[in-house]
Design an enzyme around this catalytic site. Sequence first.
Site, PDB file in Angstrom:
ATOM      1  N   LYS A  96       3.431   6.416   4.439  1.00 30.96           N
ATOM      2  CA  LYS A  96       2.753   5.178   4.693  1.00 30.96           C
ATOM      3  C   LYS A  96       2.313   4.781   5.965  1.00 30.96           C
ATOM      4  O   LYS A  96       1.862   3.510   6.042  1.00 30.96           O
ATOM      5  CB  LYS A  96       3.489   4.029   3.844  1.00 30.96           C
ATOM      6  CG  LYS A  96       3.820   4.302   2.430  1.00 30.96           C
ATOM      7  CD  LYS A  96       4.737   3.447   1.847  1.00 30.96           C
ATOM      8  CE  LYS A  96       5.433   3.632   0.419  1.00 30.96           C
ATOM      9  NZ  LYS A  96       6.292   2.773  -0.186  1.00 30.96           N
ATOM     10  N   HIS A 122      -6.701 -14.655   8.327  1.00 30.05           N
ATOM     11  CA  HIS A 122      -5.402 -13.817   8.694  1.00 30.05           C
ATOM     12  C   HIS A 122      -5.656 -12.958   9.749  1.00 30.05           C
ATOM     13  O   HIS A 122      -4.813 -12.040   9.605  1.00 30.05           O
ATOM     14  CB  HIS A 122      -4.828 -13.364   7.345  1.00 30.05           C
ATOM     15  CG  HIS A 122      -4.598 -14.466   6.185  1.00 30.05           C
ATOM     16  ND1 HIS A 122      -3.926 -15.524   6.393  1.00 30.05           N
ATOM     17  CD2 HIS A 122      -5.199 -14.599   5.075  1.00 30.05           C
ATOM     18  CE1 HIS A 122      -3.783 -16.228   5.466  1.00 30.05           C
ATOM     19  NE2 HIS A 122      -4.658 -15.804   4.518  1.00 30.05           N
ATOM     20  N   PRO A 151       0.728  -1.185   0.002  1.00 28.85           N
ATOM     21  CA  PRO A 151       0.028  -0.072   0.017  1.00 28.85           C
ATOM     22  C   PRO A 151       0.912   1.370   0.096  1.00 28.85           C
ATOM     23  O   PRO A 151       1.869   1.443   0.631  1.00 28.85           O
ATOM     24  CB  PRO A 151      -0.518  -0.199   1.305  1.00 28.85           C
ATOM     25  CG  PRO A 151      -0.832  -1.594   1.483  1.00 28.85           C
ATOM     26  CD  PRO A 151       0.512  -2.032   1.178  1.00 28.85           C
ATOM     27  N   GLU A 152       0.529   2.085  -0.908  1.00 27.62           N
ATOM     28  CA  GLU A 152       1.253   3.475  -0.779  1.00 27.62           C
ATOM     29  C   GLU A 152       0.272   4.451  -0.367  1.00 27.62           C
ATOM     30  O   GLU A 152      -0.683   4.374   0.360  1.00 27.62           O
ATOM     31  CB  GLU A 152       1.646   3.973  -2.447  1.00 27.62           C
ATOM     32  CG  GLU A 152       2.514   2.963  -2.889  1.00 27.62           C
ATOM     33  CD  GLU A 152       3.018   3.176  -4.356  1.00 27.62           C
ATOM     34  OE1 GLU A 152       2.931   4.335  -4.673  1.00 27.62           O
ATOM     35  OE2 GLU A 152       3.294   2.080  -5.085  1.00 27.62           O
ATOM     36  N   ARG A 196      20.921  14.652  -4.388  1.00 33.85           N
ATOM     37  CA  ARG A 196      21.128  13.241  -4.218  1.00 33.85           C
ATOM     38  C   ARG A 196      21.933  13.170  -5.813  1.00 33.85           C
ATOM     39  O   ARG A 196      21.607  13.634  -6.483  1.00 33.85           O
ATOM     40  CB  ARG A 196      19.876  12.526  -4.559  1.00 33.85           C
ATOM     41  CG  ARG A 196      19.204  12.634  -3.018  1.00 33.85           C
ATOM     42  CD  ARG A 196      19.903  11.852  -2.229  1.00 33.85           C
ATOM     43  NE  ARG A 196      19.116  11.304  -1.052  1.00 33.85           N
ATOM     44  CZ  ARG A 196      18.929  12.266   0.108  1.00 33.85           C
ATOM     45  NH1 ARG A 196      19.043  13.266   0.088  1.00 33.85           N
ATOM     46  NH2 ARG A 196      18.065  11.829   0.910  1.00 33.85           N
ATOM     47  N   ARG A 255       0.535 -11.605   4.580  1.00 28.60           N
ATOM     48  CA  ARG A 255       2.269 -12.028   4.752  1.00 28.60           C
ATOM     49  C   ARG A 255       2.861 -11.442   5.848  1.00 28.60           C
ATOM     50  O   ARG A 255       4.085 -11.964   5.853  1.00 28.60           O
ATOM     51  CB  ARG A 255       2.542 -11.209   3.348  1.00 28.60           C
ATOM     52  CG  ARG A 255       1.750 -11.544   2.045  1.00 28.60           C
ATOM     53  CD  ARG A 255       2.318 -10.804   0.755  1.00 28.60           C
ATOM     54  NE  ARG A 255       1.879 -11.339  -0.510  1.00 28.60           N
ATOM     55  CZ  ARG A 255       1.922 -10.851  -1.528  1.00 28.60           C
ATOM     56  NH1 ARG A 255       2.825  -9.411  -1.638  1.00 28.60           N
ATOM     57  NH2 ARG A 255       1.359 -11.234  -2.806  1.00 28.60           N
ATOM     58  N   ARG A 300      12.490  -4.960  -8.563  1.00 21.64           N
ATOM     59  CA  ARG A 300      11.129  -4.883  -8.973  1.00 21.64           C
ATOM     60  C   ARG A 300      11.215  -4.601 -10.523  1.00 21.64           C
ATOM     61  O   ARG A 300      11.913  -5.116 -11.359  1.00 21.64           O
ATOM     62  CB  ARG A 300      10.536  -3.988  -8.279  1.00 21.64           C
ATOM     63  CG  ARG A 300      10.319  -4.200  -6.837  1.00 21.64           C
ATOM     64  CD  ARG A 300       9.705  -3.176  -5.855  1.00 21.64           C
ATOM     65  NE  ARG A 300      10.705  -1.990  -5.655  1.00 21.64           N
ATOM     66  CZ  ARG A 300      10.402  -1.008  -4.847  1.00 21.64           C
ATOM     67  NH1 ARG A 300       9.129  -1.085  -4.323  1.00 21.64           N
ATOM     68  NH2 ARG A 300      11.178  -0.025  -4.430  1.00 21.64           N
TER      69      ARG A 300
END
Length: 309
Positions: free
Chosen positions: A61, A103, A2-3, A182, A126, A292
């Site tokens: 988050k 769960h 989830p974002e 950066r 999870r 990813r």
Amino acid sequence: MPELPEVETVRDGLDRLVVGAVVRDVEVFREYSVRRHDGGPAGFADQLRGRRVIGAARRGKYLWLPLDEPGHEPSAALLAHLGMSGQLLVRDPAVAGEWAHPHLRVRLHVDGAPSGARYVDFVDQRTFGHLSVTDLAPTPDGAPGGYGSPLPALPEPVAHIARDLLDPALDRDLVVARLRRRRTGIKRALLDQTVVSGVGNIYADEALWRARVHFARATDAMTRPVAHRVLDAAAEVMTEALGQGGTSFDALYVDVNGESGYFSRSLAVYGQAGEPCPRCATPVRRDEFMNRSSFSCPGCQPRPRQGRW
């Protein structure tokens, strides 16, 4: 995972359905789900029983429920991180017994909620998510610690997390300066929660597509206007996703009522490898990225050459 839009959707539901309630009892069905709490399951339950939930706040988050301190400023909160598959479901005890989630990890029994007695169930297939009761620390700038709460404080484990793009107290120019300091690619910088929080893989790809910027473009060679364009695009796409309840690809992400978001229908490039770009019809490309995937349009987002753009 989830974002920001998905976590904000959950926060909003908790704000409407749980704020004002008192925690009557706590059941911990899996100790690992409270592994970050000092004192273990028993201490976790003891620090929640009898406490009133006085708010629902979020930074990036992370979300938390500040707890009242009669006669004092609030100094503690129930902190939640949903991990890969965590869900916070607000349920009616009268019907909850008819469906036992396989769960279910933690259950809070709350009284005095706006809609009456309720269960707040932490479900996590999870088991990467976690709950803890943690101390609140003052914010360095004196501004509210997170979206949804006026308190100038945030949980100590969240102190290193930057403000997010939907936070009214965010200094956008400061974020641009952090990005340009950066020496990395723009997508890596967007995913760095100490630069700006809440942006994950999905919304980074969608924002960069909207801004017409390749994910590998160097941040230290990026002009301020381009950096602002990327941040504006990220805020825009997350706001739109929030209006649609977030992005759900399966049953692992749902809101507090168990409903899925439907922004996945509006995704331009994420998960669309081989499909025509909605803007120029070039087939969307998938690249390996940080173990990813990264999705982009080779036509709208050409890979950068060396030098300043």
